[in-house]
Motif scaffolding. Structure first.
Motif, PDB file in Angstrom:
ATOM      1  N   ARG A 381       0.838  -1.197   0.000  1.00  0.00           N
ATOM      2  CA  ARG A 381       0.000   0.000   0.000  1.00  0.00           C
ATOM      3  C   ARG A 381       0.878   1.254   0.000  1.00  0.00           C
ATOM      4  N   PHE A 382       0.493   2.215  -0.853  1.00  0.00           N
ATOM      5  CA  PHE A 382       1.240   3.473  -0.983  1.00  0.00           C
ATOM      6  C   PHE A 382       0.259   4.636  -0.866  1.00  0.00           C
ATOM      7  N   ASP A 383       0.687   5.704  -0.211  1.00  0.00           N
ATOM      8  CA  ASP A 383      -0.134   6.915  -0.129  1.00  0.00           C
ATOM      9  C   ASP A 383       0.785   8.127  -0.279  1.00  0.00           C
ATOM     10  N   PHE A 384       0.736   8.747  -1.450  1.00  0.00           N
ATOM     11  CA  PHE A 384       1.602   9.887  -1.733  1.00  0.00           C
ATOM     12  C   PHE A 384       0.954  11.221  -1.386  1.00  0.00           C
ATOM     13  N   ARG A 385      -0.235  11.190  -0.823  1.00  0.00           N
ATOM     14  CA  ARG A 385      -0.865  12.442  -0.433  1.00  0.00           C
ATOM     15  C   ARG A 385      -0.100  13.069   0.741  1.00  0.00           C
ATOM     16  N   SER A 386      -0.335  14.351   0.958  1.00  0.00           N
ATOM     17  CA  SER A 386       0.316  14.993   2.101  1.00  0.00           C
ATOM     18  C   SER A 386      -0.226  14.382   3.390  1.00  0.00           C
ATOM     19  N   PRO A 387       0.570  14.364   4.465  1.00  0.00           N
ATOM     20  CA  PRO A 387       0.177  13.658   5.700  1.00  0.00           C
ATOM     21  C   PRO A 387      -1.191  14.053   6.234  1.00  0.00           C
ATOM     22  N   ASP A 388      -1.575  15.323   6.074  1.00  0.00           N
ATOM     23  CA  ASP A 388      -2.853  15.763   6.635  1.00  0.00           C
ATOM     24  C   ASP A 388      -4.056  15.223   5.861  1.00  0.00           C
ATOM     25  N   LEU A 389      -3.812  14.650   4.691  1.00  0.00           N
ATOM     26  CA  LEU A 389      -4.908  14.122   3.882  1.00  0.00           C
ATOM     27  C   LEU A 389      -5.004  12.606   3.940  1.00  0.00           C
ATOM     28  N   ARG A 390      -4.131  11.963   4.698  1.00  0.00           N
ATOM     29  CA  ARG A 390      -4.071  10.501   4.653  1.00  0.00           C
ATOM     30  C   ARG A 390      -5.111   9.811   5.528  1.00  0.00           C
ATOM     31  N   ALA A 391      -5.672  10.503   6.482  1.00  0.00           N
ATOM     32  CA  ALA A 391      -6.645   9.868   7.361  1.00  0.00           C
ATOM     33  C   ALA A 391      -7.945   9.664   6.591  1.00  0.00           C
ATOM     34  N   GLU A 392      -8.414   8.422   6.564  1.00  0.00           N
ATOM     35  CA  GLU A 392      -9.659   8.117   5.859  1.00  0.00           C
ATOM     36  C   GLU A 392     -10.857   8.477   6.744  1.00  0.00           C
ATOM     37  N   PRO A 393     -11.987   8.874   6.136  1.00  0.00           N
ATOM     38  CA  PRO A 393     -13.138   9.293   6.934  1.00  0.00           C
ATOM     39  C   PRO A 393     -13.842   8.162   7.665  1.00  0.00           C
ATOM     40  N   GLY A 394     -13.562   6.910   7.337  1.00  0.00           N
ATOM     41  CA  GLY A 394     -14.228   5.828   8.054  1.00  0.00           C
ATOM     42  C   GLY A 394     -13.667   4.481   7.660  1.00  0.00           C
ATOM     43  N   GLN A 395     -13.886   3.485   8.496  1.00  0.00           N
ATOM     44  CA  GLN A 395     -13.355   2.160   8.217  1.00  0.00           C
ATOM     45  C   GLN A 395     -13.950   1.628   6.913  1.00  0.00           C
ATOM     46  N   GLY A 396     -13.087   1.105   6.063  1.00  0.00           N
ATOM     47  CA  GLY A 396     -13.546   0.536   4.812  1.00  0.00           C
ATOM     48  C   GLY A 396     -13.777   1.558   3.711  1.00  0.00           C
ATOM     49  N   HIS A 397     -13.542   2.823   3.990  1.00  0.00           N
ATOM     50  CA  HIS A 397     -13.759   3.848   2.964  1.00  0.00           C
ATOM     51  C   HIS A 397     -12.772   3.667   1.816  1.00  0.00           C
ATOM     52  N   GLU A 398     -13.271   3.673   0.610  1.00  0.00           N
ATOM     53  CA  GLU A 398     -12.388   3.560  -0.543  1.00  0.00           C
ATOM     54  C   GLU A 398     -12.705   4.611  -1.595  1.00  0.00           C
ATOM     55  N   GLY A 399     -13.987   4.830  -1.898  1.00  0.00           N
ATOM     56  CA  GLY A 399     -14.335   5.825  -2.905  1.00  0.00           C
ATOM     57  C   GLY A 399     -14.081   5.301  -4.315  1.00  0.00           C
ATOM     58  N   TRP A 400     -13.940   6.206  -5.268  1.00  0.00           N
ATOM     59  CA  TRP A 400     -13.689   5.829  -6.654  1.00  0.00           C
ATOM     60  C   TRP A 400     -12.298   5.228  -6.795  1.00  0.00           C
ATOM     61  N   LYS A 401     -12.190   4.219  -7.642  1.00  0.00           N
ATOM     62  CA  LYS A 401     -10.889   3.595  -7.839  1.00  0.00           C
ATOM     63  C   LYS A 401     -10.771   3.090  -9.264  1.00  0.00           C
ATOM     64  N   ILE A 402      -9.527   2.910  -9.684  1.00  0.00           N
ATOM     65  CA  ILE A 402      -9.221   2.444 -11.037  1.00  0.00           C
ATOM     66  C   ILE A 402      -8.411   1.169 -10.920  1.00  0.00           C
ATOM     67  N   HIS A 403      -8.885   0.091 -11.516  1.00  0.00           N
ATOM     68  CA  HIS A 403      -8.148  -1.172 -11.521  1.00  0.00           C
ATOM     69  C   HIS A 403      -7.210  -1.213 -12.722  1.00  0.00           C
ATOM     70  N   VAL A 404      -5.973  -1.589 -12.487  1.00  0.00           N
ATOM     71  CA  VAL A 404      -4.999  -1.781 -13.550  1.00  0.00           C
ATOM     72  C   VAL A 404      -4.734  -3.277 -13.648  1.00  0.00           C
ATOM     73  N   SER A 405      -5.112  -3.846 -14.779  1.00  0.00           N
ATOM     74  CA  SER A 405      -5.016  -5.293 -14.949  1.00  0.00           C
ATOM     75  C   SER A 405      -3.784  -5.663 -15.758  1.00  0.00           C
ATOM     76  N   VAL A 406      -2.918  -6.504 -15.175  1.00  0.00           N
ATOM     77  CA  VAL A 406      -1.746  -7.026 -15.883  1.00  0.00           C
ATOM     78  C   VAL A 406      -1.577  -8.488 -15.489  1.00  0.00           C
ATOM     79  N   ASP A 407      -0.790  -9.216 -16.242  1.00  0.00           N
ATOM     80  CA  ASP A 407      -0.508 -10.608 -15.903  1.00  0.00           C
ATOM     81  C   ASP A 407       0.337 -10.667 -14.623  1.00  0.00           C
ATOM     82  N   PRO A 408       0.183 -11.710 -13.823  1.00  0.00           N
ATOM     83  CA  PRO A 408       0.883 -11.783 -12.529  1.00  0.00           C
ATOM     84  C   PRO A 408       2.386 -11.582 -12.613  1.00  0.00           C
TER      85      PRO A 408
END
Length: 491
Positions: A381-408
């Motif tokens: 897991r990586f989070d390049f946001r600034s430290p003050d933006l890293r806290a998620e608003p609730g457990q399990g929160h994910e929001g919009w996401k983009i899946h990148v599919s490649v071979d294993p």
């Protein structure tokens, strides 16, 4: 502050600015200037090109173009290096070198600057900035407005007409080599510059002579003067080609007969699309003063002190009374190659059986959890946001996401290829570890292929994400990483 809307009509002047052109011009101007003026004081981030670009944006607002201040203004960018012309001719612009890496890293900030100044920031997949300018120019002219196309691309001169003009700023220093005064092109000025060719026939001349800059082939041995003479004599390209066997000069005749299809292809390559998408409605381009609550935080984050003082005088406020936008205040986490090297896939992958680890710095929070932990997937897991933006608003929160599919077997190569983009765009991401990659690579698994996930903001900027994902796709192509299986349930 919402963008105002005003219907475009007679009496209006609509300025359509080639933002990609000014982005490259300011980058090279900054690169040739004093290195000390190209660095942000607090961290040495190279922001000189953005500063010069912002000064130009302010000039658009204050002085307009050659003494004309428009009523409406939009700034246009190439969406990527590829367009529909690449499908017509794979060699189109293929002769150009790769853009400098530092310019590539700055490109999102140029767009951020446009938005901070409140201008329409316009781009569309599969189209170049010129195509969008042509489309908006056609729409504005049809409503009776005057149009000012701002840039230096000769292709735009094809559009010049009774209510459509082209403008290019002064370039260089008077008296020095390379100096060029400001230029305003009406139909007469186009003809004077192109051997008597009117704007509506300029595409035929360009098709015959070709263009080394864009790798448009043209007809060998035919330059501007000959092309203009032939078009003037025969009227247009098709009539010329239909009568090529009657041309007396054997060299011209043979070249035209041998390369007729190349000339036709070149004509299609230089033709501007006048029915491209219009991502921002024309009426929304009404020119007003920027929202200070957006503009000053951007300027303060980039530490443009002179610009802050200038804007402060215009708004009669202290620039320092506004906060610094945290999205731009921290140094871009991709500006140091050594820092990124430490975040490559193999560098953060824990040894088999090792306990989970985590690190949290100003630039990136990274953690790796082994698959053996009962309730945790084997993700890095990586989070390049600034430290003050890293806290998620609730457990399990994910929001919009983009899946990148490649071979294993290509997970490491895929992550290492897009790492600089993810870091520079300050995204959250997670990458499958080896054991989990094997599971996700099983075609019977519902999420087969989902090896990387990029997380968007709660209310993502569509233009920004289109640009980010275009760069991701280009980086994967360049690294030779082909798409993997489709992820079930993805849109």
């Amino acid at each position: 502050m919402e963008r105002e809307n005003a219907p475009v009509g007679p009496g209006d002047v609509v300025a359509l600015v080639d933002g990609s052109f000014f982005m490259h011009r300011t980058y090279h101007l900054a690169a040739s200037g004093d290195p000390a003026r190209n660095l942000r004081p607090s961290d040495g981030f190279p922001n000189g090109a953005i500063r010069k670009f912002c000064e130009r944006l302010l000039g658009f607002l204050e002085a307009g173009f050659g003494g004309t201040r428009p009523s409406h203004l939009g700034i246009f960018f190439d969406h990527s290096r590829r367009s529909h012309r690449s499908e017509l001719f794979p060699g189109y612009k293929a002769n150009r070198p790769e853009p400098p890496a530092d310019l590539e890293a700055l490109k999102p900030l140029f767009r951020d600057a446009v938005r901070a100044f409140g201008y329409g920031c316009i781009e569309a997949e599969n189209y170049e900035a010129d195509d969008l300018i042509a489309t908006y120019a056609t729409a504005a002219s049809a409503r009776g407005a005057h149009v000012l196309m701002v840039g230096s691309d000769k292709d735009l001169l094809q559009l010049v007409g009774p209510t459509v003009f082209a403008f290019d700023f002064e370039y260089g220093v008077p008296g020095r080599s390379g100096y060029r005064p400001a230029r305003l092109f009406d139909a007469a000025a186009v003809a004077a510059a192109w051997e008597g060719t009117p704007p509506e026939r300029l595409g035929d001349v360009l098709a015959l002579m070709g263009d080394q800059t864009d790798n448009v082939p043209g007809v060998p041995g035919i330059g501007m003067k000959t092309a203009a003479k032939l078009v003037a004599e025969y009227g247009d390209l098709e009539t010329l080609l239909a009568n090529a066997d009657a041309i007396k000069q054997p060299g011209r005749r043979d070249a035209l007969l041998a390369h007729a299809e190349t000339a036709r292809l070149s004509r299609r390559l230089v033709e501007l699309e006048r029915n491209a998408p219009m991502p921002v409605p024309l009426d929304d381009l009404l020119l007003g003063w920027p929202d200070p609550d957006v503009l000053f935080p951007f300027v303060n984050a980039m530490e443009f002190s002179w610009l802050g003082r200038k804007l402060g005088q215009l708004y009669q406020v202290e620039a320092s009374s506004y906060p610094s936008d945290p999205r731009f205040a921290a140094p871009v986490a991709g500006s140091g190659a050594a820092g990124l090297q430490a975040l490559r896939y193999d560098a953060v992958l824990p040894a088999e059986g090792a306990p989970p680890f985590a690190s949290d710095t100003a630039h990136c929070a990274v953690s790796a959890m082994p698959l053996s932990m009962a309730h945790i997937d084997g993700w890095l897991r990586f989070d390049f946001r600034s430290p003050d933006l890293r806290a998620e608003p609730g457990q399990g929160h994910e929001g919009w996401k983009i899946h990148v599919s490649v071979d294993p077997g290509r997970v490491a190569a895929a992550w290492d290829a897009i790492l600089p983009i993810v870091a520079e765009a300050r995204l959250q991401a997670k990458v499958a570890g080896p054991a989990l990659a094997g599971r996700l690579g099983d075609s019977s698994h519902r999420q087969a292929g989902k090896m990387l996930v990029l997380y968007a903001e709660t209310a993502p900027d569509v233009g920004r994400w289109r640009a980010v994902l275009t760069r991701v796709e280009e980086a994967l192509d360049k690294a030779g990483v082909t798409p993997g299986p489709r992820v079930a349930g993805d849109r």
